[in-house]
Design an enzyme around this catalytic site. Structure first.
Site, mmCIF file in Angstrom:
data_model
loop_
_atom_site.group_PDB
_atom_site.id
_atom_site.type_symbol
_atom_site.label_atom_id
_atom_site.label_comp_id
_atom_site.label_asym_id
_atom_site.label_seq_id
_atom_site.Cartn_x
_atom_site.Cartn_y
_atom_site.Cartn_z
ATOM 1 N N GLY A 292 0.813 -1.215 0.000
ATOM 2 C CA GLY A 292 0.000 0.000 0.000
ATOM 3 C C GLY A 292 0.845 1.264 0.000
ATOM 4 N N SER A 293 0.414 2.248 0.790
ATOM 5 C CA SER A 293 1.077 3.563 0.806
ATOM 6 C C SER A 293 2.462 3.521 1.432
ATOM 7 C CB SER A 293 0.204 4.574 1.560
ATOM 8 O OG SER A 293 -1.011 4.787 0.866
ATOM 9 N N THR A 294 2.784 2.431 2.121
ATOM 10 C CA THR A 294 4.108 2.373 2.752
ATOM 11 C C THR A 294 5.223 2.344 1.717
ATOM 12 O OG1 THR A 294 4.023 -0.047 2.863
ATOM 13 C CG2 THR A 294 3.199 1.172 4.771
#
Length: 321
Positions: A292-294
């Site tokens: 994801g956004s990581t």
């Protein structure tokens, strides 16, 4: 009253008795000679099995340490209580006292010995404390003996549980570092020959057959201080957000060393009686999840490093996913 006249045994009867006696003696001698010549090995093995026993000298399992030398896993000496059913003949009072020392009933003791008449070694209780071991020894029950072993202890408890894993009752690694480095940690057991006296008790001393080789210590990259902080922060976050689980890992960006690794839920490796296999899972290592956004910071860093983009660059991502 008339005295009975003495009639000497006829010579042929006397000779018959002599022949019969000599024949019996010859048969016995022949039997003994046959046993000595043809069954000597068998008889010696039987004698040794009754009066000798080779027992393991358990090697000391190596410690697991953090990067600063703080102990994360250590082995404490304990004893296991065992009996030789062929020599174990306690009185009712002795059986009662043994049960009291081990905190089990006479019926439970008898249950452990059920259908063991042909065996020479049966565990009664594993991993008893030195005080209990001394009390068992003081009973002086024939056929009852102690064997030195070790019990694994984890000072940080659940804080380092998923990293270290744990050992089973035989001190063999089952999870974590304990399993992956079991060969290095466990060492090699030795052997000792013990001798029994006439009432089945082992005589102090014995003959050393093979010296044990203790296991090696292992030092991890984990920093126990950071591990405590990571564990506490993760536990609070999971509780605050009412999450089903969570993982946290701290890595030294310069060396790639793992400095801390924690998971929730966790378990206490010193007391695993009421736990399930799922509790042992090191989610940070075994579970798959969408980044994801990581992953975005790494993409941005790569773009800036290419010098094709700046912090002011506008990138059209339409129509999106």
């Amino acid at each position: 009253m008339a005295r009975a006249s003495y009639q000497p045994m006829s010579s042929w009867r006397l000779n018959l008795v002599k022949v019969a006696f000599i024949t019996v003696v010859i048969i016995l001698i022949a039997y003994l000679v046959d046993m000595q010549l043809n069954e000597a090995d068998f008889l010696q093995k039987q004698a040794k099995s009754r009066h000798q026993r080779n027992i393991d000298i358990v090697a000391h399992r190596g410690m697991i340490l953090d990067r600063h030398g703080e102990p994360l896993a250590i082995s404490s000496p304990v004893h296991s209580v065992w009996v030789n059913p062929q020599h174990f003949e306690p009185s009712r009072e002795q059986l009662k006292k043994l049960g009291q020392v081990l905190n089990i009933t006479a019926g439970q003791l008898q249950g452990k010995l059920k259908n063991t008449a042909t065996k020479h070694f049966v565990y009664i209780q594993r991993g008893v404390s030195p005080d209990i071991a001394a009390a068992v020894k003081a009973l002086k029950i024939p056929g009852l003996a102690l064997q030195r072993e070790y019990k694994r202890y984890y000072p940080a408890g659940e804080v380092t549980a998923h990293i270290l894993g744990f050992t089973n009752i035989d001190d063999k690694g089952q999870e974590g570092v304990e399993l992956s480095h079991n060969a290095q940690l466990e060492g090699t057991n030795g052997k000792k020959r013990m001798y029994r006296n006439g009432i089945g008790q082992f005589v102090e001393g014995g003959t050393l057959l093979k010296r044990e080789k203790d296991g090696e210590n292992i030092q991890l990259s984990i920093d126990l201080r950071l591990q405590y902080l990571t564990y506490q922060a993760l536990k609070q976050a999971v509780s605050h957000h009412k999450a089903a689980s969570g993982s946290a890992v701290i890595v030294d960006v310069n060396t790639g060393e793992v400095l801390a690794m924690a998971n929730q839920p966790t378990f206490n490796p010193n007391n695993r009686r009421a736990l399930h296999a799922a509790d042992y899972r090191n989610r940070a290592v075994t579970d798959l999840f969408e980044p994801g956004s990581t992953i975005k910071p790494f993409i941005i860093a790569s773009a800036l490093k290419s010098k094709k983009f700046t912090t002011a660059s506008i990138i059209d991502t339409s129509p999106g996913i």
